[in-house]
Design an enzyme around this catalytic site. Sequence first.
Site, mmCIF file in Angstrom:
data_model
loop_
_atom_site.group_PDB
_atom_site.id
_atom_site.type_symbol
_atom_site.label_atom_id
_atom_site.label_comp_id
_atom_site.label_asym_id
_atom_site.label_seq_id
_atom_site.Cartn_x
_atom_site.Cartn_y
_atom_site.Cartn_z
ATOM 1 C CG PHE A 1 -1.988 1.069 1.138
ATOM 2 C CD1 PHE A 1 -3.007 0.968 0.204
ATOM 3 C CD2 PHE A 1 -1.950 2.174 1.969
ATOM 4 C CE1 PHE A 1 -3.980 1.946 0.108
ATOM 5 C CE2 PHE A 1 -2.922 3.160 1.879
ATOM 6 C CZ PHE A 1 -3.941 3.054 0.951
ATOM 7 C CG ASP B 1 -0.361 -2.197 7.108
ATOM 8 O OD1 ASP B 1 -1.443 -2.485 7.669
ATOM 9 O OD2 ASP B 1 -0.223 -1.164 6.427
ATOM 10 C CE1 TYR C 1 -9.846 3.227 6.489
ATOM 11 C CE2 TYR C 1 -8.724 4.313 8.296
ATOM 12 C CZ TYR C 1 -8.766 3.934 6.968
ATOM 13 O OH TYR C 1 -7.735 4.261 6.134
ATOM 14 C CE LYS C 2 -8.288 -0.447 4.528
ATOM 15 N NZ LYS C 2 -7.648 0.695 5.195
ATOM 16 N NE ARG D 1 -10.144 -2.591 -2.816
ATOM 17 C CZ ARG D 1 -9.571 -1.970 -1.789
ATOM 18 N NH1 ARG D 1 -8.415 -2.382 -1.316
ATOM 19 N NH2 ARG D 1 -10.144 -0.920 -1.238
#
Length: 425
Positions: free
Chosen positions: A130, A199, A224-225, A384
Site C-alpha cells: 500500500f 501491516d 475502520y475497515k 475490488r
Amino acid sequence: MSTTLNHCRALDTSDPLRAMRKHFVLPDGVIYLDGNSLGVLPASAAARVADVITKEWGQDLIRSWNSSGWFDLPQRLGDKIAPLVGAAPGEVVVTDSTSVNLYKVLSAALAIAAEDTPGKKTVVSERSNFPTDLYIAEGLCRERGYHLRLVDPEGITNALDKDAAVLMLTHVNYRTGAMHDMAALTAAAHAAGCLAVWDLAHSAGAVPVDLSGAQADFAVGCGYKYLNGGPGAPAFVWVHPQHADRFQQPLSGWWGHAAPFAFTPGYRPAPGITRYLCGTQPILSLAALECGLDVFVATKTLGGMAALRRKSLALTDLFITLVEERCADHGLGLVTPRDHAQRGSQVCLSRSEGSYAIVQALIQRGVIGDFRAGDGATHADILRFGFTPLYIGFEDVWQAVEHLKQVLETGEWQRPEFNLKHAVT
C-alpha cells in the site's frame, strides 16, 4: 451444474453467523462489498457516541477521564483487538492512524537494527505494498541513511540478503487480496538477521492472525475497515514484548510518558506498549470503535475468528464460481489467489477496459465495491469486492453477480455518468 439462487438461500439458512447481521445498520437495497475500505455502522454506535457527547462530555465534563474510563481506553480497546491478532493482553494499544503508527514502529525497528546489525542498510518491501507504507518507509530511509528495496512477492525471500535490516510487509495485499505466509516470511527474515514489521490493515478482523506464534517483531493495523470503527477510526500498534521497552518511539508525546500528569520537563517513556501513545486521545472515535470491537466479542460463542474465516472463504469461493459461471464471456480476469491459504477476504477482478465505469454502474444499482487503478504496465485496473462475513450473506453474493452480469450484458457501464471520475474511487 450451475449454482442457483435457491442454493445460496439454503446456505444462508444454515449459516451459524447469520444473526450477526442485526448488529449493523445496512441501508435497504444495498449489497455492501466495500468493508475492506470502510466497515459499516455498528447498530450500537450512534447511541454510544451520543451518550459520550451528552452525558460523559456534556454533563461529567473533564471528570470523565476518570469516572468514565477515558484515560485507559487505548489499552482497553487494545485488549479487545489482541485476540484477533494473536497477541496477549497488554501488548496492543489503539491510537493515531496506521501511517503514524507505521512511522513509530519502523523507526523503532531501524533503531534496533542500527544497534544490533549496524552494517545492514536496506528495508525490503513488496513493490505493490500500500502506497502510504512505502511513502513512510521512503522518508525514514532517506532520513536514516537506509535504502528501500522493492521486490515482487516471489522475490521477497531472495531479497533478504546480507544488507537487509528490516522486512516490512502488508499481510493481505490491498490490490489483489493475496495473503502472505506470515510465519514463513518472519522466520526467513529472522534467519537473515532482519526484523519483521507487518501491516494488518486488510487482515485484522477478516482472517486469523497469530503475531505471537509467528514471532513477528512489530505490527500495525486499521480500525475502520473490518473492525468497523467508522471513518478515520484510530489504528492500533503491537510490539513484541522483547522489543517493547528497548527503544522509545520517535513521537515522544506526553500520553506515552511514564507519568504524564507529573508534568516534568524531561521525557521518560512509559513501560511496554503504552509508550507508543503520543498525544491526547480522540475519545469520540475510540468510543465508536469499541462498538465495532464488541461485535467480535459476541462471535466467541459462535466460533470466533475461525468461524468468520470459514464463512469468508465460502463467500469468496461462491463469488468466484458465480462470476466464472455467469460472466464468462465478458473479459473478466481473476486476480485474487484461488488457494485458501493465499487469499484474504476480498476478490479482485481485472478487465482491459471499463473497470472504473463498471464499478460505478454497480454502485448506482446498490452493489458497492470499489476500483483501484493500475499503473499501465505491470498492474491492471482492479474491480475490488470485500466480503465481511459478519454482515454479508450468500444470497447477497448471488445478487451482486447478477447485477454485474446485467451491467456487462447491456453495456450499461458505457453511459457517460459512469465514466466521470470522482476524487475517491
